[in-house]
Design an enzyme around this catalytic site. Sequence first.
Site, PDB file in Angstrom:
ATOM      1  N   LYS A 197      -7.270  14.726  13.996  1.00  0.00           N
ATOM      2  CA  LYS A 197      -8.691  14.584  14.262  1.00  0.00           C
ATOM      3  C   LYS A 197      -8.926  14.280  15.737  1.00  0.00           C
ATOM      4  CE  LYS A 197     -10.008  14.964   9.921  1.00  0.00           C
ATOM      5  NZ  LYS A 197     -10.936  15.996   9.424  1.00  0.00           N
ATOM      6  N   HIS A 328     -10.733  24.882   3.011  1.00  0.00           N
ATOM      7  CA  HIS A 328     -10.813  23.442   3.239  1.00  0.00           C
ATOM      8  C   HIS A 328     -10.488  22.649   1.980  1.00  0.00           C
ATOM      9  CE1 HIS A 328     -13.360  19.693   3.040  1.00  0.00           C
ATOM     10  NE2 HIS A 328     -12.651  19.450   4.125  1.00  0.00           N
TER      11      HIS A 328
END
Length: 398
Positions: A197, A328
Amino acid sequence: MIDSGNSNAVSYARSSGGSTAAGSGDRIEWVNISLAFLPLSTPVSDAKVLTGRQKPLSEVAIIFAEIHTRDGFEGVGFSYSKRAGGRGIYAHAVEIADNLLGEDPNDIQKIYSKLLWAGASVGRSGLAVQAISSVDIALWDMKARRAGLPLAKLLGAHRDSVRCYNTSGGFLHTPLEQVIKNIAISCESGIGGIKIKVGHPDNQQDLKRLAAVRNALGDNFPLMVDANQQWDRETAIRMGRKMESFNLIWIEEPLDAYDVEGHAALASTLDTPIATGEMLTSFREHEQLILGNASDFVQPDAPRVGGITPFMQIMDLAARHGKKLAPHFAMEIHLHLAAAYPTEPWLEHFEWLNPLFDEQLELRDGRMIISARHGLGITISEQARRWTVLQQSFGKRP
């Protein structure tokens, strides 16, 4: 003169006893919708938390659909929501579930349309279709089980395994030293790529963490980053240029999910590919993304877009426009769908959902393996039953 074509048709009708598909089809007799909350051992934070837009994620709401038919077939599907919306998805699913009773489970497109219209007053995206997802996925699971095939084989697999990358070890709440340890564990387990991230309010923190991760992995190991929609266009350009030297597979969600023009500009400007789409909740939204050339990788999420039925429409459109695929989350579902994509895709690895099912997926040499189990190859675990807080059944269980 005898019309041989008509004669053959009459002959065929006689040989089948005059029966029709409508008359001989199976029927749905029992449906169970349930809501469970899966706790996470450690609350996780991405850029949306650091910018103050969301709270840390501590649990995932799971909406299960279990369907049984007159002829003894069954299917299991699930949808999910993070932070908020789980109870709303469950409530809408319960409102429309009785429309399934008496339907032939093989008529998945017909059933999808029926459920969509049953809840049409709340729209054709978002919660309205997420409530259909678990049912649609359960019907595809049942169809593959009925055929005696893994779902990937029913859909027409291009491969028996899919490249797999890990995300769960690289959240922003995790100290950099632990991220490096998590990466080592993932690589030892056979993972094929790592995603971390980014989107920290301090851009230098992103670059520091990224440099350390790239150094730990080596120059050529597949590496991705995910900004979770937290950059504006100017920041995305600047950060994208600074990240070019890290040899990334993609930069994910650099901008707001609905900024098609901004993503398209990034995709045409940067050498690093752009990936986005996980937050979109319908085929039409993905259509805008694909036709707008807004990304190199499309990232649909079957539970979010309404199930496998619309996901396959997205796959078809993406393939026709030369896009790469990286679904996803929900690897238990997306493994089968990714295997059916024409060009080599990526699968996202999250171990979070493992406690929900009796079976586990196999990771080997950087790839997730499709098992020989029929359908999705999953069974709801007793632990998932214990986490269940609401459920409602319709019809009579065979």
